[in-house]
Design an enzyme around this catalytic site. Structure first.
Site: not given
Ligand code: MEV
Length: 430
Positions: A89, A267, A283, A381
């Site tokens: 990513e 995430k 792991d 991004h």
């Molecule tokens: C993207 O991989 C992760 C984010 O969505 C985390 C967040 O929203 O805090 C940018």
């Protein structure tokens, strides 16, 4: 029985596991219609030999390369570290670098750990007198300790082994169960093999002592006896002032109150954590399962991090989560890139590794929240994403950068636009 017809090749391939890697590639190529270039691509296993790959998992036909990046600027417990991160990513590595740069002059990250204990569970059913059985098991603590420690004399020699015993009566849909939990210090090992072996050895004895029947004998990934912690204070001036700080605090409050937001927030944290876990041959699924179960421990799913303002108005962030990682066993010791990653990290113990990973998770969250609370994440991004789209459209060499710039300038980072712009670029260049 194998049953191959011209139109529908069969997935029933008897003895596939017994074939060599090259033979398996042939069988898969025949099944999927792979051409020679595709067969060659599979056969090129890069810096992980086909022989080793074939020993790590079953039915190997190739390897999958994931970029390995280095996050710079991290200062953890007063020591500078370079952080290897394996991820597909874009922006994940840059996020850690940026968060670490903004914390560096303020002293960086301070970390700690609750211990190195794993939990193994033994499920007992068929005991009508569950409370009685619970005490019967607890009375055998000395026997259980001896049986556990017999399983792994080396672990014992290096200071690990049985630490504690918990027995719970658990009402379930299928009736009352008695759950025995072995608490075992697994030192520098992640510990799954050690504790699973112990649980399988103790299980039959528990059945014998109580008259019940044991079923599952398996570790818990909710490794809450192995919590890694990290904290960091970002000076107000380094992060851009009060409005940025308050935006980050508000983003955190949102995540902690709402599971829909918390899932995304966490995430992002796992973007950083899993990348280091993967780079070091650990792991990822074990750490992820533990993290999310921990995030739900209060009865609702919330944030893995905590954010607040200090008395002097700076931004203080902290994280605490289960971190079952090791330095011995499995891919950590065998995978040449994982070994190298550990050397770059310079960690001597599993605890040091776990604490470092927690700091990376916190850094990741800082950058995500800061971006979301200020410019939004798309700007940062898009530059790398545009390059990915440019490559998908067929751009080669210098064309990738050129085309990506066009897409970003147009604010249209889409495949159809990239294909059209690539044609235009090529036509213009003759
Ligand atoms: C993207 O991989 C992760 C984010 O969505 C985390 C967040 O929203 O805090 C940018």
């Amino acid at each position: 029985m194998e049953n191959t017809t011209a139109s529908a090749p069969s997935s029933r391939i008897g003895g596939f596991h017994k074939l060599g890697v090259a033979e398996r590639i042939e069988r898969v190529a025949a099944f999927a219609g792979l051409d020679e270039a595709e067969r060659q691509h599979l056969a090129d296993t890069g810096n992980l030999s086909a022989e080793l790959a074939d020993r790590l998992i079953e039915n190997v036909v190739g390897t999958l390369n994931i970029p390995l990046g280095i996050a710079t600027n991290m200062k953890i417990d007063g020591r500078d570290r370079l952080i290897p991160m394996a991820t597909e990513e874009s922006s994940v590595v840059a996020a850690v670098c940026n968060a670490a740069r903004q914390s560096y002059d303020g002293g960086g990250f301070v970390t700690s750990m609750s211990g190195a204990c794993m939990i193994a569970q033994i499920q007992l059913t068929g005991v009508p007198d569950a409370e009685n059985a619970r005490l019967q098991i607890l009375e055998r603590r000395a026997d259980i300790q001896a049986l556990c420690d017999e399983c792994d004399p080396i672990l014992l020699k290096i200071g690990g082994g049985f630490r504690d015993l918990e027995v719970r009566v658990l009402p379930t849909r299928g009736g009352v169960m008695v759950i025995t939990q072995l608490i075992v210090d697994t030192r520098d090992a992640m510990g799954a093999n050690a504790v699973n072996t112990m649980a399988e050895k103790i299980g039959p004895r528990i059945a014998e002592w109580t008259g019940g029947k044991t079923h599952l004998h398996i570790l818990s990934n909710l490794a809450d006896r192995r919590l890694a912690r990290a904290r960091c204070v970002w000076p107000l001036a380094a992060i851009g002032g009060e409005a940025v700080r308050d935006g980050i605090l508000s983003a955190y409050h949102f995540a902690d109150a709402d599971p829909y937001r918390a899932a995304t927030h966490n995430k992002g944290i796992m973007n950083g954590i899993s990348a280091v876990v993967l780079a070091t041959g650990n792991d990822t699924r074990a750490v992820e399962a533990g993290a999310h179960a921990w995030a739900a421990r209060r009865g609702h799913y919330g944030s893995l991090t905590h954010w607040e303002a200090t008395a002097s108005g700076d931004l203080a962030g902290s994280i605490e989560l289960p971190m079952a990682v090791g330095l011995v066993g499995g891919a950590t010791k065998l995978h040449p890139t994982a070994k190298l990653a550990l050397k770059v990290l310079g960690v001597q113990t599993a605890e040091e590794l776990a604490r470092t990973i927690a700091a990376v998770g916190l850094a990741q969250n800082f950058s995500a929240l800061k971006a979301l609370a200020t410019t939004g994440i798309q700007r940062g991004h898009m530059a790398l994403h545009a390059q990915n789209i440019a490559m998908m459209a067929g751009a080669l060499g210098d064309e990738v950068q050129q085309l990506a710039r066009v897409l970003v300038d147009k604010r249209l980072v889409r495949l159809d636009v990239a294909e059209a712009e690539l044609q235009r670029l090529r036509a213009a260049q003759g």
